[in-house]
Design an enzyme around this catalytic site. Structure first.
Site, short mmCIF file in Angstrom:
data_model
loop_
_atom_site.label_atom_id
_atom_site.label_comp_id
_atom_site.label_asym_id
_atom_site.label_seq_id
_atom_site.Cartn_x
_atom_site.Cartn_y
_atom_site.Cartn_z
N GLU A 45 0.59 -0.70 0.16
CA GLU A 45 0.00 0.09 0.68
C GLU A 45 1.03 1.19 -0.20
OE1 GLU A 45 -3.19 0.54 -0.23
OE2 GLU A 45 -3.44 -2.05 -0.27
N ASP A 195 7.18 -45.51 11.90
CA ASP A 195 8.82 -46.32 12.53
C ASP A 195 9.82 -45.72 11.19
OD1 ASP A 195 8.31 -47.02 14.74
OD2 ASP A 195 7.60 -49.06 15.20
#
EC number: 3.2.1.-
Length: 365
Positions: A45, A195
């Site tokens: 802006e 695992d």
């Protein structure tokens, strides 16, 4: 000192103003994520310049003015005058934004979040930049993803506010070779535990971020750890994480041990209730160790997270990823809070980010 003038600011000048805004709004209860989401918009802006007039058309109060380009400018200027505040002033504009929060002004709830909820939010800076864009700025062209990029940049490069030195959560092992996945058999049933096996027995894995050991369970051969700060996760979320490593024996650390990211954290093993050398891994949201929950007996209590959503697999060899959505990330770890260490590496990115800013090309209404 802050920069206030009717010109486009350089990146170094923007950084001074952005740091000031972060400090000011943090002291008023805003989260760093919310502030940086707004800064990503302010950059587009106004180049984070409280003195900037839209199109540099100074004095044209029918156009935009200030950090967020209030349009028409007369709305903000009249308010500042009514409060006895100089309108070309950083503090005055920040007071106006705080006033808007408290008085439900300017904000239109278009993303299921009020302004008061926004300033307390811990969603990612990118998400909050898009929420601020939609609910506060509301430009004619809402498709401006660069505002999210800019928000992430400020979150990484500003110090203070609870997020300096943000680290990417890195997958702890240099390979992924899954021997049992989520909701598997026996102890994995109903859990998000996974695992992993190494290329050899007693294969090493490393700290995914700066962390502290918070629990030691010798009988089950596990250590629980929490991140010392919020981390950037592979899915783009920012959060504290707690995880458990299981099966190394003897356990290498005691409660209270601190590791830096990349330090050796452990090895695959055969300690506890196990069949074959491997590493049992589980992660939850937050920084509180809450013990085990029975699912049937191998999962951390708390809100489980998918390992592949949390840990980025940058430079990790995937041998067997079980079809999960493993993610890499281009996030670079923060500088530990002073905001300076990465400056040389970011000069090119700074220029690109500035060129993307809509402020250099006028504004979208």
């Amino acid at each position: 000192m802050v920069y206030v003038s009717n010109k486009y600011l350089t990146m170094s000048e923007m950084k001074v103003n952005a740091q000031y805004i972060l400090n000011y709004l943090s002291s008023n209860g805003w989260t760093k994520q919310a502030i940086c989401g707004m800064l990503g918009n302010m950059q587009s802006e106004s180049t984070i310049n409280p003195g900037l007039w839209q199109n540099l058309d100074e004095g044209n109060t029918s156009l935009g003015f200030g950090l967020v380009q209030w349009t028409p400018a007369s709305n903000y200027i009249n308010w500042a005058n009514s409060q006895g505040l100089p309108y070309k002033d950083m503090d005055s504009e920040l007071k106006r934004i705080i006033w808007e929060v408290n008085n439900n002004a300017q904000w239109i709830n278009l993303r299921d979040m009020t302004f008061k909820e926004y300033i307390k939010s811990t969603k990612t800076p990118r998400e909050l930049a898009m929420i601020f864009l939609a609910s506060y700025e509301r430009p004619a062209n809402p498709n401006q993803p660069e505002r999210g990029d800019q928000a992430e940049y400020w979150y990484k490069n500003l110090s203070g506010g609870g997020g300096g030195g943000l680290q990417l959560a890195q997958f702890p092992m240099d390979i992924i070779n899954i021997s049992q996945g989520e909701n598997g058999s026996f102890s994995h049933k109903g859990t998000l535990c996974i695992d992993f096996v190494g290329k050899t027995e007693k294969y090493p894995y490393y700290a995914p971020c700066d962390c502290t050991c918070v629990w030691r369970g010798d009988a089950s051969a596990y250590l629980a750890w929490t991140s010392d700060k919020e981390v950037m996760c592979a899915d783009g979320s920012v959060r504290y994480i707690t995880w458990v490593n299981v099966h190394e024996s003897p356990l290498p650390f005691d409660v209270g041990k601190k590791l830096k990211k990349g330090d050796l954290m452990g090895h695959t093993g055969i300690g506890g209730n196990v069949t074959g050398d491997h590493w049992h891994f589980n992660v939850i949201d937050g920084k509180e160790y809450q013990g085990w929950t029975k699912k049937p007996d191998s999962c951390l209590a708390g809100t489980e997270l998918h390992i592949y959503d949390v840990f980025a697999v940058n430079n990790v060899e995937i041998i067997n990823g079980n079809g999960y959505d493993w993610k890499t990330s281009d996030w670079q770890d923060g500088d530990g809070g002073d905001g300076d260490d990465d400056n040389d590496n970011n000069k090119t990115k700074d220029l690109i980010t500035l060129l993307l800013s809509d402020a250099l090309h006028g504004w979208k209404a």
